[in-house]
Scaffold this motif. Structure first.
Motif, short mmCIF file in Angstrom:
data_model
loop_
_atom_site.label_atom_id
_atom_site.label_comp_id
_atom_site.label_asym_id
_atom_site.label_seq_id
_atom_site.Cartn_x
_atom_site.Cartn_y
_atom_site.Cartn_z
N PHE A 127 13.96 17.66 24.04
CA PHE A 127 14.55 18.45 25.13
C PHE A 127 13.76 19.74 25.33
N SER A 128 13.31 20.34 24.21
CA SER A 128 12.59 21.61 24.32
C SER A 128 11.28 21.44 25.09
N THR A 129 10.65 20.29 24.96
CA THR A 129 9.40 20.05 25.70
C THR A 129 9.67 20.08 27.20
N ALA A 184 29.19 22.53 26.56
CA ALA A 184 28.02 21.94 25.89
C ALA A 184 26.74 22.49 26.52
N PHE A 185 26.75 22.62 27.85
CA PHE A 185 25.55 23.17 28.50
C PHE A 185 25.38 24.64 28.12
N ALA A 186 26.50 25.37 28.03
CA ALA A 186 26.43 26.78 27.61
C ALA A 186 25.82 26.89 26.21
N GLN A 187 26.14 25.92 25.37
CA GLN A 187 25.58 25.94 24.01
C GLN A 187 24.06 25.74 24.05
N LEU A 188 23.61 24.88 24.94
CA LEU A 188 22.16 24.69 25.10
C LEU A 188 21.49 25.98 25.57
N VAL A 189 22.16 26.68 26.49
CA VAL A 189 21.61 27.95 26.99
C VAL A 189 21.53 28.96 25.84
N MET A 207 29.88 23.43 17.24
CA MET A 207 28.94 22.72 18.11
C MET A 207 27.49 23.10 17.79
N SER A 208 27.33 24.13 16.90
CA SER A 208 25.99 24.63 16.67
C SER A 208 25.08 23.63 15.97
N GLY A 209 25.69 22.67 15.21
CA GLY A 209 24.86 21.70 14.50
C GLY A 209 24.55 20.46 15.31
N VAL A 210 25.07 20.40 16.50
CA VAL A 210 24.88 19.21 17.33
C VAL A 210 23.48 19.22 17.93
N ASP A 211 22.82 18.05 17.93
CA ASP A 211 21.45 18.04 18.45
C ASP A 211 21.44 18.18 19.98
N ASP A 212 20.26 18.52 20.48
CA ASP A 212 20.12 18.85 21.90
C ASP A 212 20.58 17.73 22.83
N TRP A 213 20.15 16.52 22.53
CA TRP A 213 20.45 15.42 23.46
C TRP A 213 21.92 15.05 23.46
N THR A 214 22.59 15.29 22.34
CA THR A 214 24.03 15.06 22.32
C THR A 214 24.71 16.07 23.24
N LEU A 215 24.23 17.32 23.18
CA LEU A 215 24.78 18.34 24.07
C LEU A 215 24.50 17.99 25.53
N VAL A 216 23.29 17.48 25.78
CA VAL A 216 22.95 17.08 27.16
C VAL A 216 23.91 15.97 27.61
N ALA A 217 24.15 15.01 26.74
CA ALA A 217 25.05 13.90 27.10
C ALA A 217 26.45 14.42 27.41
N ARG A 218 26.91 15.37 26.61
CA ARG A 218 28.24 15.95 26.87
C ARG A 218 28.25 16.71 28.20
N ALA A 219 27.15 17.45 28.44
CA ALA A 219 27.07 18.20 29.70
C ALA A 219 27.04 17.24 30.88
N GLN A 220 26.34 16.11 30.70
CA GLN A 220 26.28 15.11 31.77
C GLN A 220 27.68 14.56 32.08
N ASP A 224 21.68 14.76 35.42
CA ASP A 224 21.95 13.32 35.47
C ASP A 224 20.71 12.48 35.29
N ARG A 225 19.54 13.10 35.49
CA ARG A 225 18.29 12.34 35.37
C ARG A 225 17.70 12.40 33.97
N LEU A 226 18.21 13.32 33.16
CA LEU A 226 17.57 13.54 31.86
C LEU A 226 17.92 12.42 30.89
N GLU A 227 16.88 11.94 30.22
CA GLU A 227 17.07 10.90 29.21
C GLU A 227 16.30 11.31 27.96
N PRO A 228 16.83 10.96 26.80
CA PRO A 228 16.22 11.42 25.55
C PRO A 228 14.95 10.66 25.18
N ARG A 229 13.95 10.73 26.05
CA ARG A 229 12.68 10.05 25.75
C ARG A 229 11.67 10.99 25.12
#
Lengths: 216, 188
Positions: free
Chosen positions: B70-72, B20-25, B1-14, B62-67
């Protein structure tokens, strides 16, 4: 360019963000003093970058995930989100109003307090929009942010709508709305999520803050 | 999962995937800690703020969207929380922890004691000088030098114009240099 402007350009050049990097390179070649300043900037940058990265406690992830497990990720209702601050503000207002009635009847508002400033009544939508804007604007200006953050209802004898909105924008719970705003969720979506009762609750909260500020 | 981009992880966490959220942490815990520590000066406070940052992100998943990056968004929240902390500390009349107590390199057992002590001395002096900067100058310095953000990213996090980042950063460096000279750090 003034010395200050040159220092600023050298700093940006160091970061690869100078508007005219070729011009700065020429300046460094022709002016030893600026070359010395740039070397000092580079050394300073290196020193800061060399600060050891912090050790993250091995239990950090576990603690975050434990707290997360108790957190509902779904959108909390506005009633839930406003409940705690509303209850606190409401209790304070009740205590103050009762005290005021007993001690001096003049302190009790004769009519419901309106969210009215110089420009007239403020609706929940307008207040929300202005507060979000104020918070976003203050975010880029720490002085304004600090001024807003240090707004203290205890010392207030009267609160203008502008102060109210700025004060509201400095509240921790307001971060949740700001987060939606910062995530580019448009105002219509945020407002659209409010039902009539929740709009009334939001208005009531604003009124509570205003009453608290006026009577304490 | 380490190569997965942030927003994909967010989508999985959603979708309910807590791993997936633990990976973001895991991915951001150190940079967020770095930012918080250099802003507030205390490792313990920084850890609490960092923890709160991630929990708040989760709460609003649930409100996060990849606009935006993610780091910002993440650093924007961490920044708000550190400013709140500093504001509250100032309100209470207390300051931030003396950086002499919180520098990290001293305890590194892989270093010779004299070398570790020297590094610790440098780090503590730098931290002390940085703590003397205003939060608005310290945050741009930390985001640039320690979190490696470009001016555009910093501007998004601190919500100001790119030109303001440029001028604040230059001023922060000038002030830091002056503080280090005042502390005797120019001899380091």
């Amino acid at each position: 360019m003034s010395d200050k402007e040159i220092w600023q350009e050298l700093s940006a050049y160091l970061d690869g963000e100078a508007a005219d990097s070729e011009g700065i390179a020429r300046l460094l070649e022709s002016h030893p003093e600026y070359a010395r300043q740039f070397d000092a900037l580079r050394r300073l940058s290196h020193q800061v970058k060399s600060l050891a990265p912090p050790e993250v406690h091995p239990g950090f992830l576990t603690r975050v995930m434990a707290e997360v497990a108790e957190t509902r990720p779904a959108r909390a209702s506005w009633l839930v989100r406003f409940g705690a601050p509303l209850a606190t503000a409401g209790a304070a207002v009740i205590v103050v109003l009762v005290g005021a009635v007993v001690l001096r009847a003049v302190f009790a508002p004769e009519a419901p307090v309106e969210l009215a400033g110089n420009g007239g009544a403020v609706t929940a939508e307008e207040a929300l929009f202005e507060a979000l804007e104020a918070r976003a604007a203050a975010g880029g200006d720490i002085d304004a942010w600090a001024e807003a953050s240090f707004f203290d209802f205890d010392d207030a004898t009267d609160v203008s709508t502008e102060d109210l909105i700025t004060g509201l924008a400095a509240e921790d719970w307001f971060d949740e709305l700001v987060l939606a705003w910062e995530a580019d969720e448009d105002l219509d979506t945020i407002i659209g999520a409010l039902n009539d009762y929740e709009r009334a609750t939001f208005n009531e909260l604003l009124q509570s803050y205003r009453e608290e500020g006026m009577t304490i | 999962m380490s190569g997965v981009d942030d927003w994909t992880l967010v989508a999985r966490a959603q979708a309910g995937d807590t791993k997936a959220f633990a990976q973001l942490v895991r991915r951001y815990q150190r940079p967020v800690m770095q930012f918080c520590l250099r802003m507030v000066g205390s490792a313990q406070d920084a850890e609490e703020i960092a923890q709160d940052t991630f929990v708040r992100v989760y709460r609003h998943l649930d409100r996060l969207e990849p606009r935006a990056k993610f780091s910002t968004l993440l650093f924007g929240i961490a920044r708000n929380l550190t400013l709140n902390f500093l504001r509250d500390a100032q309100r209470r009349g207390g300051g931030v922890t003396d950086p002499m107590e919180t520098h990290g390199a001293v305890g590194d057992e892989r270093l010779r004691p004299d070398r570790a002590a020297r590094l610790g001395e440098i780090e503590a002096m730098l931290m002390r000088a940085m703590q003397r900067l205003s939060p608005e100058h310290r945050e741009v310095l930390v985001l640039r030098e320690l979190n490696g953000m470009d001016y555009e990213g910093i501007a998004r996090v601190v919500k100001c114009r790119k030109g303001t980042v440029k001028s604040r950063l230059a001023r922060a460096r000038a002030q830091l240099q002056a503080q280090l000279e005042a502390l005797g750090g120019d001899r380091l």
